[in-house]
Design an enzyme around this catalytic site. Structure first.
Site, PDB file in Angstrom:
ATOM      1  CB  SER A 123      -0.968   0.007   1.183  1.00  0.00           C
ATOM      2  OG  SER A 123      -0.278  -0.080   2.406  1.00  0.00           O
ATOM      3  CD  GLU A 124       0.428   4.215   1.393  1.00  0.00           C
ATOM      4  OE1 GLU A 124      -0.255   4.763   0.501  1.00  0.00           O
ATOM      5  OE2 GLU A 124      -0.037   3.431   2.222  1.00  0.00           O
ATOM      6  CB  THR A 125       7.316   2.071  -1.255  1.00  0.00           C
ATOM      7  OG1 THR A 125       6.839   0.754  -1.583  1.00  0.00           O
ATOM      8  CG2 THR A 125       8.829   2.037  -1.138  1.00  0.00           C
TER       9      THR A 125
ATOM     10  CB  ILE B  16      -0.356   9.507  -0.947  1.00  0.00           C
ATOM     11  CG1 ILE B  16       0.584   8.708  -0.047  1.00  0.00           C
ATOM     12  CG2 ILE B  16      -1.087   8.611  -1.929  1.00  0.00           C
ATOM     13  CD1 ILE B  16      -0.129   7.757   0.886  1.00  0.00           C
TER      14      ILE B  16
END
Length: 263
Positions: free
Chosen positions: A45-47, A70
């Site tokens: 979902s995030e790096t 984001i």
């Protein structure tokens, strides 16, 4: 070229719980397109990408989903802070100053919990133009909007857990996604987050969502502290506290993988 990268599970103290984030601690700047390619490859979902600034204790921090950059991410910030402590980039009890698209975020890595100082995300009670009374067959108690997302309060913890989302419908009727929530039995807030338009159909544990949920529940029942649980398959818990126009998010993390990515 090889870059060090790790996977850290955030908002949990056990492997394979909470929300996994990839963390890349950079010694020098890399191109944004490369960051996005790495995030797409990691497919989490995030790096997060961390780069030291000239001032000691200050760092650039950027977050990428598999599809885009984001402006705010709680679990990847927590994961980054934990990994920085493990790799000697900070010390226990010291403040980390992250410079981000959402301004300066201050994190303190404590002995038991990592505490993050985030902006409170304001919410306004409203009626969704399409989902007015029900959300996928479940009664809506109240709805509120915030920047690029909606909150739907459902009747019970069970309603939140049992909701079957239609991701195509969420994508069509939101800019980013939906937060669903209810008061829980053991927790002040039980929630889930669906973000198909940012490449995350259902996020395991969502820090930014709790910056909005704190405002929502504070307006709803006056509470300034929440014991919160995100009821995804992996699940995760955190403590949330309102401090004026800021929110303190407190949680744990654990590393599960470390390696090198070849460029």
């Amino acid at each position: 070229m090889e870059l060090p990268i790790a996977i850290v599970d955030a908002f949990t103290d056990r492997p394979f719980g909470g929300n996994p984030a990839a963390v890349c601690l950079l010694e020098s700047e890399i191109d944004s397109k490369l960051m996005q390619s790495i995030a797409t490859e990691m497919n989490l979902s995030e790096t997060a990408f961390v780069l030291p600034k000239e001032n000691p204790g200050h760092f650039h921090l950027r977050w990428f989903t598999p599809t885009l950059e984001i402006d705010l991410c709680g679990h990847a910030t927590l994961a980054s802070s934990y990994w920085m402590l493990k790799k000697g980039w900070t010390k226990e009890g010291e403040k980390i100053h992250f410079h981000t698209l959402s301004g300066e975020l201050i994190v303190t890595v404590g002995k038991e919990l990592i505490q993050m100082d985030f902006p409170l995300l304001s919410t306004e009670e409203d009626r969704h133009p399409f989902f007015k009374e029900e959300l996928f067959g479940t009664k809506i108690v109240r709805a509120a909007r915030l920047k690029r997302n909606w909150i739907f309060e459902l009747e019970s913890e069970e309603a939140v857990k049992n909701l079957i989302p239609d991701f195509m419908a969420i994508a069509k009727h939101s800019e980013e996604g939906f937060i669903v929530t209810a008061a829980g039995k053991e927790f002040d807030s039980v929630s889930r987050f669906f973000g198909p338009n940012v490449g995350v159909p259902e996020d395991p544990v969502t820090g930014f969502a709790h910056c909005a949920l704190m405002d929502y529940w504070n307006q709803r029942n006056g509470k300034s502290k929440l014991k919160a649980y995100q009821a995804s398959k992996r699940g995760g818990s955190l403590e949330v506290e309102k401090m004026g126009n800021r929110v303190l998010l407190k949680g744990k993390a654990i590393g599960v993988m470390e390696g090198l990515i070849s460029i």
